[in-house]
Enzyme design. Structure first.
Site, PDB file in Angstrom:
ATOM      1  N   PHE A 152       0.862  -1.184   0.000  1.00 16.51           N
ATOM      2  CA  PHE A 152       0.000   0.000   0.000  1.00 16.51           C
ATOM      3  C   PHE A 152       0.893   1.227   0.000  1.00 16.51           C
ATOM      4  O   PHE A 152       1.632   1.475   0.947  1.00 16.51           O
ATOM      5  CB  PHE A 152      -0.947   0.061   1.204  1.00 16.51           C
ATOM      6  CG  PHE A 152      -1.837   1.276   1.130  1.00 16.51           C
ATOM      7  CD1 PHE A 152      -3.017   1.238   0.387  1.00 16.51           C
ATOM      8  CD2 PHE A 152      -1.470   2.468   1.725  1.00 16.51           C
ATOM      9  CE1 PHE A 152      -3.814   2.372   0.262  1.00 16.51           C
ATOM     10  CE2 PHE A 152      -2.265   3.611   1.593  1.00 16.51           C
ATOM     11  CZ  PHE A 152      -3.440   3.556   0.873  1.00 16.51           C
ATOM     12  N   ASP A 237       9.327   3.042   1.888  1.00 18.46           N
ATOM     13  CA  ASP A 237       8.123   3.808   2.225  1.00 18.46           C
ATOM     14  C   ASP A 237       7.887   3.664   3.724  1.00 18.46           C
ATOM     15  O   ASP A 237       7.345   2.671   4.189  1.00 18.46           O
ATOM     16  CB  ASP A 237       6.929   3.298   1.414  1.00 18.46           C
ATOM     17  CG  ASP A 237       5.646   4.072   1.736  1.00 18.46           C
ATOM     18  OD1 ASP A 237       5.639   4.845   2.714  1.00 18.46           O
ATOM     19  OD2 ASP A 237       4.655   3.892   0.998  1.00 18.46           O
ATOM     20  N   LYS A 266       2.499  11.126   6.948  1.00 20.26           N
ATOM     21  CA  LYS A 266       1.644  10.934   8.122  1.00 20.26           C
ATOM     22  C   LYS A 266       2.117  11.720   9.356  1.00 20.26           C
ATOM     23  O   LYS A 266       1.845  12.898   9.453  1.00 20.26           O
ATOM     24  CB  LYS A 266       1.472   9.445   8.385  1.00 20.26           C
ATOM     25  CG  LYS A 266       0.609   8.806   7.286  1.00 20.26           C
ATOM     26  CD  LYS A 266       0.009   7.473   7.649  1.00 20.26           C
ATOM     27  CE  LYS A 266      -1.075   7.089   6.651  1.00 20.26           C
ATOM     28  NZ  LYS A 266      -0.723   6.045   5.717  1.00 20.26           N
TER      29      LYS A 266
HETATM   30  C1  LIG Z   1      -0.867   6.133   4.249  1.00 20.82           C
HETATM   31  C2  LIG Z   1       0.221   5.588   3.421  1.00 20.82           C
HETATM   32  C3  LIG Z   1       0.530   6.147   2.179  1.00 20.82           C
HETATM   33  C4  LIG Z   1      -0.299   7.247   1.552  1.00 20.82           C
HETATM   34  O1  LIG Z   1      -0.315   8.422   2.301  1.00 20.82           O
HETATM   35  P1  LIG Z   1      -1.423   9.538   1.988  1.00 20.82           P
HETATM   36  O2  LIG Z   1      -1.016  10.695   2.837  1.00 20.82           O
HETATM   37  O3  LIG Z   1      -2.750   8.961   2.385  1.00 20.82           O
HETATM   38  O4  LIG Z   1      -1.364   9.821   0.535  1.00 20.82           O
HETATM   39  C5  LIG Z   1       1.606   5.630   1.484  1.00 20.82           C
HETATM   40  N1  LIG Z   1       2.334   4.623   1.988  1.00 20.82           N
HETATM   41  C6  LIG Z   1       2.064   4.055   3.177  1.00 20.82           C
HETATM   42  C7  LIG Z   1       2.930   2.956   3.685  1.00 20.82           C
HETATM   43  C8  LIG Z   1       0.980   4.513   3.932  1.00 20.82           C
HETATM   44  O5  LIG Z   1       0.694   3.936   5.091  1.00 20.82           O
END
Ligand SMILES: *Cc1c(COP(=O)(O)O)cnc(C)c1O
Length: 425
Positions: A152, A237, A266
């Site tokens: 994700f 990520d 985040k």
């Molecule tokens: C939440 C998340 C995203 C996307 O972040 P947004 O601010 O919602 O665009 C990307 N990668 C990971 C691992 C996430 O948990």
């Protein structure tokens, strides 16, 4: 849950259902205030927030030092655009670079601030492709990136192009080419997928949305070794795993791995506004020249002031230690429930993915029953629930939340989940 049609809760829920697109299916809880790990709904009822905005609220709701930084900046300057310098920009980037030193970033580390997580992932992918063409010599238009199953990384068209979640992916084509998906946790599969067009491997060090999936020990270190050996960038990520959640500042530190590009989001926004960033060496991030990438809001003064407060909170390791110590308690308590309504518990630090015995009901049923008992949590897929309370949560409150879960599971085993959900009323 409360279904009284005259309650202020149903009025809010109905308005949202009528006027807002249905791209989420929220539990019927209407929050009006937050303070630390606790939130209060429109009727004055309190809940312990064990989702924490998918880790955007690592420091809790309205952390006084973050709010103070935002307030002060609101009174001075909020947006000027990157067409000019401002006095929060350099300090934010320098202080964030300094924070990554503890995770092994050395040399000419730089920062590219963006807003949302998805934007930061897109930024890292653009940088990796450009690096591939200009530095590695991949023929133009042929770059490929290796990604993992169950990934994700956000919701943009390019990112959903390589998702294997049918909800996230299906009927949004045509899709962006140039991605190869291999099983998560399998370094040999990455090795086999690398060829002369491969510019990067994009991974979550721990997969959040997939259900807090921790890869086998040594996986990240092995991927790092492979990437170095084959001249491929490692993009980590850490939008959900980073900034204290796992008990270290970054999850990559758990295996002593330094990625080529570190993607943050985040919690970097302190729960106040979206702030994301890509961190990497000048030899990689330096491929971007003026005009080749940007964002109107990325690196704005308010975002930088808030980001500086977040970085400052992480500097002395207090929150990382809290996540580590409370995480030991959380995981020990959750493991006691395996065989008593839970099938499996995974995770590191103050972050857990729990699989509920599917014969008891769905993850959503359990979350509804937990909300009835004053605990907010979120199911992900099927019977999996993710627990990620703010790092400021008190030990007694955390243990109380596990007590509520134990109670929901015990009631469900005796009488079924619908009874567990209604037993409070
Ligand atoms: C939440 C998340 C995203 C996307 O972040 P947004 O601010 O919602 O665009 C990307 N990668 C990971 C691992 C996430 O948990």
């Amino acid at each position: 849950m409360r279904n009284d049609t005259t309650s202020p809760i149903s009025a809010h829920v109905e308005m949202a259902e009528r006027f807002a697109a249905h791209n989420y299916a929220p539990l019927p809880v209407v929050i009006a205030e937050g303070d630390g790990a606790w939130v209060t709904d429109v009727t004055g009822r309190r809940y312990l927030d064990c989702l924490a905005g998918y880790s955007a609220m690592n420091f809790g709701h309205r952390h006084p030092r973050i709010v103070a930084a935002a307030r002060e900046q609101l009174e001075r300057l909020t947006l000027i655009s990157r067409a000019f310098h401002h006095d929060q920009f350099g300090p934010f980037c320098a202080e964030l670079v300094d924070l990554t030193r503890t995770a092994g970033f050395a040399g000419d580390t730089m920062v590219l601030p963006m807003n949302t997580g998805a934007e930061a992932v897109e930024t890292a992918l653009k940088v990796a492709r450009k690096w591939g063409y200009e530095r590695k010599g991949v023929p133009d238009g042929r770059a490929s990136v290796i990604v993992a199953s169950g990934n994700f990384h956000g919701r943009t068209l390019t990112i959903v192009s390589f998702s294997d979640d049918p909800d996230a992916h299906d009927h949004f084509g045509p899709y962006t080419p140039g991605f190869r998906r291999v099983p998560y946790g399998d370094a040999a599969a990455i090795e086999a997928a690398i060829d002369e067009t491969t510019v990067a491997v994009l991974l979550e060090p721990i997969q959040g949305e997939a259900g807090v999936i921790v890869p086998p020990r040594g996986y990240l270190a092995e991927v790092r070794r492979l990437c170095t050996e084959r001249g491929v960038l490692l993009l980590a990520d850490e939008i959900q795993s980073g900034l204290g959640r796992t008990g270290t500042t970054f999850a990559c530190e758990l295996e002593g791995v330094v990625p080529d590009l570190l993607i943050l989001g985040k919690a970097l926004g302190g729960g106040i506004l979206p702030v994301s960033a890509v961190v990497g060496d000048a030899s990689v991030l330096g491929v971007l020249r003026p005009g080749q990438h940007g964002s109107t809001f990325g690196g704005n003064p308010l975002a930088c002031a808030v980001g500086r407060a977040v970085v400052d909170l992480l500097r002395d390791g207090t929150y990382q230690a809290r996540a580590r110590e409370l995480g030991v308690i959380l995981h020990a308590r959750l493991r006691e429930l395996v065989g008593r309504g839970l099938r499996e518990v995974r995770g590191v630090g103050l972050w857990a993915g729990i699989d509920v015995d599917p014969t008891l009901g769905s993850g959503r049923d359990v979350c509804a029953a937990l909300a009835d008992r004053g605990v907010l949590a979120k199911d992900t897929h099927g019977s999996t629930i993710r627990l990620s309370p703010p790092l400021v949560v008190e030990r007694a409150d955390l243990e109380w939340a596990v007590d509520q879960l134990a109670d929901v599971l015990a009631t469900a085993r005796r009488r079924g989940l619908s009874a567990a959900s209604l037993s409070n009323h």
